[in-house]
Design an enzyme around this catalytic site. Sequence first.
Site, PDB file in Angstrom:
ATOM      1  CD  GLU A   1     -85.897 -49.437  28.717  1.00 22.77           C
ATOM      2  OE1 GLU A   1     -86.052 -50.589  28.299  1.00 22.77           O
ATOM      3  OE2 GLU A   1     -84.836 -49.062  29.259  1.00 22.77           O
TER       4      GLU A   1
ATOM      5  CG  HIS B   1     -83.873 -49.401  -2.830  1.00 24.17           C
ATOM      6  ND1 HIS B   1     -83.879 -49.408  -4.200  1.00 24.17           N
ATOM      7  CD2 HIS B   1     -82.932 -48.471  -2.477  1.00 24.17           C
ATOM      8  CE1 HIS B   1     -82.977 -48.559  -4.668  1.00 24.17           C
ATOM      9  NE2 HIS B   1     -82.391 -47.971  -3.630  1.00 24.17           N
TER      10      HIS B   1
ATOM     11  CE  LYS C   1     -87.622 -57.690  32.369  1.00 20.09           C
ATOM     12  NZ  LYS C   1     -86.817 -56.797  33.182  1.00 20.09           N
TER      13      LYS C   1
HETATM   14  O1  PA5 Z   1     -82.791 -49.987  30.453  1.00 15.75           O
HETATM   15  C1  PA5 Z   1     -83.084 -50.943  31.118  1.00 15.75           C
HETATM   16  O2  PA5 Z   1     -83.288 -50.849  32.320  1.00 15.75           O
HETATM   17  C2  PA5 Z   1     -83.191 -52.322  30.510  1.00 15.75           C
HETATM   18  O3  PA5 Z   1     -83.016 -52.322  29.152  1.00 15.75           O
HETATM   19  C3  PA5 Z   1     -82.116 -53.191  31.122  1.00 15.75           C
HETATM   20  O4  PA5 Z   1     -80.868 -52.656  30.802  1.00 15.75           O
HETATM   21  C4  PA5 Z   1     -82.216 -54.610  30.654  1.00 15.75           C
HETATM   22  O5  PA5 Z   1     -83.471 -55.115  30.953  1.00 15.75           O
HETATM   23  C5  PA5 Z   1     -81.131 -55.473  31.287  1.00 15.75           C
HETATM   24  O6  PA5 Z   1     -81.223 -55.399  32.669  1.00 15.75           O
HETATM   25  P1  PA5 Z   1     -80.064 -55.961  33.585  1.00 15.75           P
HETATM   26  O7  PA5 Z   1     -78.857 -55.161  33.326  1.00 15.75           O
HETATM   27  O8  PA5 Z   1     -80.568 -55.799  34.983  1.00 15.75           O
HETATM   28  O9  PA5 Z   1     -79.869 -57.408  33.225  1.00 15.75           O
END
Ligand code: PA5
Length: 443
Positions: free
Chosen positions: A284, A305, A419
Amino acid sequence: MGVRYSAKYLKKFIQDEEYKNIYSQVKTAHELLESKTGPGSDFLGWTTLPRDYDKEEFARIKEAAAKIRQDSDVLLVAGIGGSYLGARAVIEACKGLMHNELDGGLKILFCGNSISPSYLQDIMDQCRGKRFSINVISKSGTTTETALAFRVLRQLLIEEMGEEEASKRIYATTDRAKGTLKELADAEGWPTFVVPDDVGGRYSVLTAVGLLPIACAGCDIDALMQGAADAMEQFSVLSPENDAYKYAAARNILYRKGKAVELTACFEPAFAMMNEWYKQLFGESEGKDQRGLMPTSCVFSTDLHSMGQFIQDGGRVLFETMVDVKKPARDLFIKSLPSNFDGLNFLAEQNMSVVNRKAMEGTILAHNDGGVPVGIIEVDSLDEYNIGNLIYFYWRTCAISGYLLGINPFDQPGVESYKKNMFALMGKPGYEDRKAELEAKLN
Ligand code: PA5
C-alpha cells in the site's frame, strides 16, 4: 540485541559501489522524513510513537483488556486492512497459531475483514451461548466490511445479553472526534480509543488499534512498546550502518535491476500473519504511479513444496528476504530409535530447531545458486520485545524505501476504486451514473 539486516547473500548481485552510489539518495530520504517536508508528511506520527504515545490511554487499554479477559469467553475484533492485520500478526507471532485452543482463556476472533456470509455465520455460531465482547475498529468509521459485520454482531450481542449488558461490552477504536462510529459510541456510552490523526492505518498497530486486542490476548504490551522504542533510537540515525536504511537501499537497487518482486519468507508458521502485515505495509505504501516492488510471502518449508520450484527455477523476477528467527518459542528433542524404521536417525539426538535451521541454510544457498538475491532479517525470537523492534524496523525501511522510489509512501488513493464500484453496483445514493456505466460493462 534487536533486529539486524545481513546482505551477505546479496554480494553476487549488489557491489559495494552501488550502496555508496545510492547513499546520497538515502540521505535525502532521511532528511525529508526528519524535517517532515516530504510527501505525506501529515502522517508521520509513527516516527516517534513508541516514545510519545498517549500514556493515559495506554493505561485504559490495560484496564479494558483486564476486564474483557475476566468477563468474556470470546472477543470479536472487527476491522480490516490497517485496522486488522497488525493486531492479528502480533498475537499470532507471540502466542502461536493455536493460542485460542491452547491458552484456555479468552478466545480472540477476527471479523469484519471480508463480506463473506459464511464466515460471519461461523463467527456467530462461535458466540451463541457464550459471554462475548466486541472491539470495533475503524478510523473512518464507515468501512463497509467492518460496519456490516458490526451491525450484525451488535444485534447478536443485544439478543444474547440484553441491551444494557451489550452496551458495556462494546469497545470502539476510531477517530478522536469525528465519524459515524465515534458519534454512535458517544451516544451509546461505549468506551472509545483513538486512532491518531497523524498515523495511517498500516502504521497503526502500536496505537489502540492493535494494542487493545494484543493486550486482550495476554501479550506484554510494555515489552512490545519497549522493543519499538529501542528500534526507534537505533534505526532513526542517518548512517551507512543503519540496517533499516541498508535494507531500503538494497530493495531499491534490486528493483532498479529489474527485480520486481520481493518475497519475504520465514521458517516459522507463526510468522504467517506478520507476512500479511508486511505485504500491506509495503504494497500500500509503494505500489503507486505504476511503480513499486510487489511484496509477496511464503512460509517455509511448507511453501517450498508449492512455490519452491518457481523460486528456484522460474522467471528471475524476484529477490528474497528471509526472516531468520534465531530461537523458536518452543523446541523438541528428536530421539534416536533403535529400529530406525523411517531412516531418520540421521536427524536424531538433537533439537528439531537445528533441522529447521539446516533447512533454512540449505534453502538460502540453493536459491542463491539459482540466481535469487537473498537478504536476511535476523530476529532473536518472536516475543513481544523483538516483534516491537521488527515493526519499527519495517516502518523505517518502508518510509525510506518509498522516498527512494519517488512516491508518497503514506497515501493509498488506489484503494478507493473498488469501493466506488461496489457502492454503485449496490445502488448507494449518489452513484447512479456510475451504476449505469458499470452495469453496461458487466452485460
Ligand atoms: O491502510 C489503510 O488505510 C487501510 O488498510 C485501512 O486501514 C482500512 O481500509 C480500514 O480503514 P478504517 O480503519 O477506516 O475502517
